[in-house]
Design an enzyme around this catalytic site. Structure first.
Site, PDB file in Angstrom:
ATOM      1  CE1 TYR A  65      -4.409   0.595  -0.054  1.00 22.54           C
ATOM      2  CE2 TYR A  65      -4.340  -1.552   1.029  1.00 22.54           C
ATOM      3  CZ  TYR A  65      -5.039  -0.570   0.340  1.00 22.54           C
ATOM      4  OH  TYR A  65      -6.371  -0.761   0.056  1.00 22.54           O
ATOM      5  CD  GLU A  67      -4.317   5.630   1.529  1.00 20.53           C
ATOM      6  OE1 GLU A  67      -4.138   6.467   2.438  1.00 20.53           O
ATOM      7  OE2 GLU A  67      -5.373   4.982   1.383  1.00 20.53           O
ATOM      8  CG  ASP A 211      -9.479  11.014 -23.414  1.00 21.48           C
ATOM      9  OD1 ASP A 211      -8.572  10.169 -23.607  1.00 21.48           O
ATOM     10  OD2 ASP A 211     -10.542  10.747 -22.817  1.00 21.48           O
ATOM     11  CB  THR A 237      -5.775   4.267 -21.295  1.00 26.77           C
ATOM     12  OG1 THR A 237      -5.737   4.322 -22.728  1.00 26.77           O
ATOM     13  CG2 THR A 237      -7.175   4.596 -20.810  1.00 26.77           C
ATOM     14  CE  LYS A 240      -8.653   2.917 -25.109  1.00 24.77           C
ATOM     15  NZ  LYS A 240      -8.574   3.147 -23.650  1.00 24.77           N
ATOM     16  NE  ARG A 246      -7.731  -2.061 -19.975  1.00 26.55           N
ATOM     17  CZ  ARG A 246      -8.891  -2.652 -20.248  1.00 26.55           C
ATOM     18  NH1 ARG A 246      -8.934  -3.916 -20.601  1.00 26.55           N
ATOM     19  NH2 ARG A 246     -10.020  -1.966 -20.170  1.00 26.55           N
TER      20      ARG A 246
END
Length: 430
Positions: A65, A67, A211, A237, A240, A246
């Site tokens: 983790y 954060e 985008d 992203t 693609k 992803r």
């Protein structure tokens, strides 16, 4: 033809722990590997990642983790994770030539939502391309949270050319005065004129966001103009055309860095997915090489060649062709709906998606068109010399969809599998 039926004895040998712990799930993974291996994948948002990206996605970084941001965490034990994230950030900045990069967004839609959180308040006017015209849900379309929480206004394309009318965009922007303007989309086959959008955004006093989720790999490889000199924020992203995991990234000018970082964390999400960050770093490293540039230009060359072959066979293509990786086909004159054509082509081993076309009289879940692209087949090594065969298969498949000729679809399926066997996909077992 080899059966694609899922059974436990097909569990992939290269996933021994998974096969031992959960043979049912392992069998499904093995079936998907075979499906990806022997079908012609033409969905423009899909691709094959390298074995290195796959391995990075499954490392022990999954266990941490983290954060916060590198050097500013809320958990200890970040000595290695911080270096991973800094590496991904540095590679993104170098590859795209940006002042600042945030590699933590979980995917493209959350990344776009962070943009709204950074620059707008609920109820503010935002502007983007209408979904039926080729835009994305998160560009203020009504069924999306972005269209519920903000007042979305949309621009489209000309009915006669399929191209953006920038006079109309300018008039709409000056009338509505949006806080944020999005350019880019999911079904745009032509080069995006970022400079023209930038001029309009400046005049309207709006933050301009590009985008580039679909074309990020083309930009990185020099096969599409970069938005970086013209826009305030770049959202993308990392899969693609970029051939990464992803995930997503937000890149911006230094003046917006604090607002973007704050919007991602703590604004929208907690700890980043460190295994994805590592895979993003690998993909960015791969995208900086000469072979990736060849790939990016190959994607465009293949798309243009495929478009020419389809036009020669009488297909209607939105805007008359393509400048990038994507082709949008209107099947109205072929007398077969897009959904029926897409499902028939899938049975023929040709994977596409049904899609609305501009000014489509049919409903979105049963539209007139299909959307195809060349990233995946280019990653397999297919070139322009193969696009005639691909166009012929599509032509035969669409005809079979209209007539219900399942034998013809089965014949195409066998031919596709033969060609795919000669061009193994990256990251898949041979």
């Amino acid at each position: 033809m080899t059966s694609l039926a899922v059974s436990a004895h097909h569990a992939p040998a290269r996933h021994p722990a998974l096969a031992a712990a959960d043979p049912e799930l392992a069998a499904l993974v093995g079936a998907e590997e075979r499906l990806q291996a022997d079908t012609l994948r033409l969905i423009p948002s899909e691709n094959y990642v390298s074995q290195a990206v796959l391995e990075a996605s499954g490392t022990v970084l999954q266990n941490k983790y983290s954060e916060g941001y590198a050097g500013r965490r809320y958990y200890e034990g970040q000595q290695n994770v911080d270096q991973v994230e800094r590496l991904a950030v540095a590679r993104a900045k170098a590859l795209f030539g940006v002042d600042h990069a945030n590699v933590q967004p979980y995917s493209g839609s959350p990344a776009n939502l962070a943009v709204y959180l950074a620059f707008a308040q609920p109820g503010d006017t935002v502007m983007g391309m209408a979904l039926p015209m080729g835009g994305h849900l998160t560009h203020g379309w009504g069924v999306s949270a972005t269209g519920s929480w903000f007042r979305g206004v949309q621009y489209g394309v000309r009915q006669d050319t399929g191209l953006i009318d920038f006079d109309e965009v300018r008039d709409l922007a000056l009338k509505e005065r949006p806080k944020v303007i999005f350019c880019g989309g999911t079904a745009l086959p032509r080069t995006i004129d970022f400079a023209a959008f930038a001029e309009i955004a400046r005049e309207a006093g709006a933050v301009l966001v590009a985008d580039v989720a679909h074309i990020a790999g083309l930009i990185a490889g020099g096969a599409h103009p970069s938005p970086v000199p013209h826009v305030d924020v770049v959202s993308t992203t990392t899969h693609k055309t970029l051939r990464g995991p992803r995930g997503a990234m937000l890149m911006c000018r230094e003046e917006h860095a604090k607002a973007i970082d704050k919007a991602v964390f703590p604004g929208l999400q907690g700890g980043p997915h460190n295994q994805t960050t590592a895979a993003i770093a690998v993909a960015l490293h791969e995208a900086s090489g000469a072979s990736f540039r060849d790939y990016a230009h190959g994607v465009v060359a293949n798309a243009k060649a495929l478009a020419d072959e389809l036009l020669a066979r009488g297909f209607d293509l939105v805007s008359g062709g393509t400048d990038n990786h994507l082709i949008l086909m209107d099947l109205t004159r072929r007398d077969v709906p897009g959904k029926i054509a897409a499902k028939a082509l899938d049975r023929a081993g040709i994977v596409v998606n049904y899609n609305t076309v501009p000014y489509d009289p049919r409903k979105p879940f049963d539209p007139s068109g299909i959307r195809i692209g060349t990233p995946s087949l280019t990653s397999r090594g297919l070139g322009t010399e193969h696009m005639g065969a691909v166009a012929e298969w599509i032509d035969r498949g669409v005809t079979a969809a209209r007539t219900g000729d399942e034998a013809a679809l089965a014949m195409i399926r066998a031919e596709v599998a033969d060609l795919m066997a000669a061009y193994p996909a990256p990251g898949l077992p041979v």
